[in-house]
Scaffold this motif. Structure first.
Motif, mmCIF file in Angstrom:
data_model
loop_
_atom_site.group_PDB
_atom_site.id
_atom_site.type_symbol
_atom_site.label_atom_id
_atom_site.label_comp_id
_atom_site.label_asym_id
_atom_site.label_seq_id
_atom_site.Cartn_x
_atom_site.Cartn_y
_atom_site.Cartn_z
ATOM 1 N N GLY A 28 -14.888 -34.903 -11.467
ATOM 2 C CA GLY A 28 -14.825 -36.312 -11.129
ATOM 3 C C GLY A 28 -13.368 -36.722 -11.292
ATOM 4 N N ILE A 29 -12.807 -37.386 -10.294
ATOM 5 C CA ILE A 29 -11.368 -37.653 -10.296
ATOM 6 C C ILE A 29 -11.060 -39.131 -10.042
ATOM 7 C CG2 ILE A 29 -10.827 -35.303 -9.588
ATOM 8 C CD1 ILE A 29 -10.365 -36.381 -6.729
ATOM 9 N N LYS A 30 -9.874 -39.534 -10.510
ATOM 10 C CA LYS A 30 -9.373 -40.885 -10.253
ATOM 11 C C LYS A 30 -7.903 -40.787 -9.863
ATOM 12 C CE LYS A 30 -8.548 -45.418 -12.082
ATOM 13 N NZ LYS A 30 -8.446 -46.314 -13.170
ATOM 14 N N ALA A 31 -7.544 -41.493 -8.821
ATOM 15 C CA ALA A 31 -6.160 -41.467 -8.344
ATOM 16 C C ALA A 31 -5.220 -42.154 -9.328
ATOM 17 C CB ALA A 31 -6.064 -42.135 -6.982
ATOM 18 N N LYS A 32 -4.096 -41.507 -9.594
ATOM 19 C CA LYS A 32 -2.985 -42.114 -10.334
ATOM 20 C C LYS A 32 -1.954 -42.618 -9.321
ATOM 21 C CE LYS A 32 -2.564 -41.875 -14.262
ATOM 22 N NZ LYS A 32 -2.826 -42.953 -15.164
ATOM 23 N N VAL A 33 -1.713 -41.786 -8.298
ATOM 24 C CA VAL A 33 -0.890 -42.169 -7.157
ATOM 25 C C VAL A 33 -1.681 -41.751 -5.928
ATOM 26 C CG1 VAL A 33 1.304 -41.933 -5.949
ATOM 27 C CG2 VAL A 33 1.248 -41.759 -8.440
ATOM 28 N N ALA A 34 -2.287 -42.723 -5.277
ATOM 29 C CA ALA A 34 -3.148 -42.444 -4.131
ATOM 30 C C ALA A 34 -2.336 -42.487 -2.840
ATOM 31 C CB ALA A 34 -4.271 -43.468 -4.070
ATOM 32 N N CYS A 35 -2.723 -41.640 -1.901
ATOM 33 C CA CYS A 35 -2.093 -41.616 -0.586
ATOM 34 C C CYS A 35 -3.148 -41.922 0.462
ATOM 35 C CB CYS A 35 -1.513 -40.238 -0.280
ATOM 36 S SG CYS A 35 -0.252 -39.703 -1.418
ATOM 37 N N THR A 36 -2.795 -42.768 1.407
ATOM 38 C CA THR A 36 -3.713 -43.034 2.505
ATOM 39 C C THR A 36 -3.609 -41.957 3.574
ATOM 40 O OG1 THR A 36 -2.067 -44.467 3.540
ATOM 41 C CG2 THR A 36 -3.730 -45.521 2.126
ATOM 42 N N MET A 37 -2.464 -41.284 3.606
ATOM 43 C CA MET A 37 -2.232 -40.161 4.512
ATOM 44 C C MET A 37 -1.451 -39.098 3.747
ATOM 45 S SD MET A 37 -1.271 -41.986 8.125
ATOM 46 C CE MET A 37 -1.149 -40.390 8.869
ATOM 47 N N PRO A 38 -1.634 -37.819 4.103
ATOM 48 C CA PRO A 38 -0.869 -36.762 3.428
ATOM 49 C C PRO A 38 0.636 -36.948 3.621
ATOM 50 C CG PRO A 38 -2.653 -35.834 4.719
ATOM 51 C CD PRO A 38 -2.562 -37.289 5.092
ATOM 52 N N ILE A 39 1.384 -36.484 2.644
ATOM 53 C CA ILE A 39 2.847 -36.571 2.677
ATOM 54 C C ILE A 39 3.408 -35.174 2.897
ATOM 55 C CG2 ILE A 39 4.894 -37.101 1.292
ATOM 56 C CD1 ILE A 39 3.058 -39.102 -0.234
ATOM 57 N N GLU A 40 4.309 -35.053 3.856
ATOM 58 C CA GLU A 40 4.922 -33.753 4.143
ATOM 59 C C GLU A 40 5.702 -33.259 2.925
ATOM 60 O OE1 GLU A 40 8.326 -31.746 7.015
ATOM 61 O OE2 GLU A 40 7.781 -33.833 7.305
ATOM 62 N N LEU A 41 5.510 -32.000 2.606
ATOM 63 C CA LEU A 41 6.219 -31.373 1.498
ATOM 64 C C LEU A 41 7.480 -30.720 2.058
ATOM 65 C CD1 LEU A 41 6.228 -30.706 -1.491
ATOM 66 C CD2 LEU A 41 4.815 -28.715 -0.988
ATOM 67 N N LYS A 42 8.622 -31.298 1.745
ATOM 68 C CA LYS A 42 9.893 -30.831 2.299
ATOM 69 C C LYS A 42 10.407 -29.605 1.548
ATOM 70 C CE LYS A 42 11.005 -35.428 3.880
ATOM 71 N NZ LYS A 42 11.778 -36.641 3.654
ATOM 72 N N LYS A 43 11.171 -28.792 2.265
ATOM 73 C CA LYS A 43 11.679 -27.533 1.720
ATOM 74 C C LYS A 43 12.494 -27.750 0.438
ATOM 75 C CE LYS A 43 14.105 -23.332 2.781
ATOM 76 N NZ LYS A 43 13.564 -22.163 3.355
ATOM 77 N N GLU A 44 13.298 -28.798 0.392
ATOM 78 C CA GLU A 44 14.120 -29.035 -0.805
ATOM 79 C C GLU A 44 13.265 -29.340 -2.029
ATOM 80 O OE1 GLU A 44 14.369 -32.931 1.628
ATOM 81 O OE2 GLU A 44 14.489 -30.810 2.075
ATOM 82 N N VAL A 45 12.078 -29.873 -1.820
ATOM 83 C CA VAL A 45 11.158 -30.120 -2.932
ATOM 84 C C VAL A 45 10.579 -28.787 -3.404
ATOM 85 C CG1 VAL A 45 9.006 -31.242 -3.642
ATOM 86 C CG2 VAL A 45 10.615 -32.437 -2.139
ATOM 87 N N ILE A 46 10.144 -27.982 -2.458
ATOM 88 C CA ILE A 46 9.557 -26.675 -2.773
ATOM 89 C C ILE A 46 10.533 -25.817 -3.571
ATOM 90 C CG2 ILE A 46 8.721 -24.513 -1.746
ATOM 91 C CD1 ILE A 46 7.761 -26.360 0.641
ATOM 92 N N THR A 47 11.770 -25.780 -3.141
ATOM 93 C CA THR A 47 12.758 -24.924 -3.809
ATOM 94 C C THR A 47 13.158 -25.447 -5.193
ATOM 95 O OG1 THR A 47 14.574 -26.021 -2.635
ATOM 96 C CG2 THR A 47 13.681 -24.000 -1.651
ATOM 97 N N SER A 48 12.783 -26.676 -5.511
ATOM 98 C CA SER A 48 13.076 -27.241 -6.836
ATOM 99 C C SER A 48 11.980 -26.980 -7.863
ATOM 100 C CB SER A 48 13.290 -28.752 -6.721
ATOM 101 O OG SER A 48 14.388 -29.034 -5.888
#
Length: 143
Positions: A77-97
């Motif tokens: 059972g889950i509750k949003a802390k930061v909810a998104c109405t649409m998915p957010i693209e995961l950028k390469k600079e985030v992945i590499t960090s």
């Protein structure tokens, strides 16, 4: 408290958001057993997207089929802390960090065949901040 990256497809993400649940197959029971009430997680949506930051409210089992693609008997059972109405693209600079991604050029290999990955507090906070900032009007922060 522990932090997690829960991997999900887009269709199941929509169901999870609507119903406030996340389902786990028998195959991933050992990881599911590590998750506790109060833990927090980020949804990684297959296709390099993020779907919000959440807190685990409870763990339970059910014989009901909540998701269209498969049966998931172990549920959170889950509750949003930061909810998104649409998915957010995961950028390469985030992945590499991210610390848990050791092979930055082949980062997808760290996710393949997995449903649940433990994150450090630092990686979790970084991803949550990224969702909050880059999500803009698409994200909503809850206490």
């Amino acid at each position: 408290m522990r932090y997690w990256l829960l991997i999900i497809n887009i269709e199941n993400w929509k169901i999870s958001i609507k119903k406030g649940i996340y389902g786990v197959k028998e195959l991933y029971l050992s990881k599911y057993q590590l998750i506790q009430k109060g833990d927090e997680f980020i949804f990684y949506i297959k296709g390099s997207m993020l779907g919000g930051a959440f807190r685990v409210l409870k763990k339970f089992q059910s014989q009901k089929k909540y998701f269209h693609d498969d049966f998931y008997p172990y549920l959170l059972g889950i509750k949003a802390k930061v909810a998104c109405t649409m998915p957010i693209e995961l950028k390469k600079e985030v992945i590499t960090s991210l610390a848990f991604i050791k092979n930055k050029s082949n980062w997808g290999s760290h996710l393949m065949g997995k449903a649940i990955i433990e994150l450090s507090k630092k990686d979790f906070a970084y991803l949550k901040s990224y969702i909050t900032q880059d999500g803009g009007a698409n994200s909503n922060v809850n206490k």
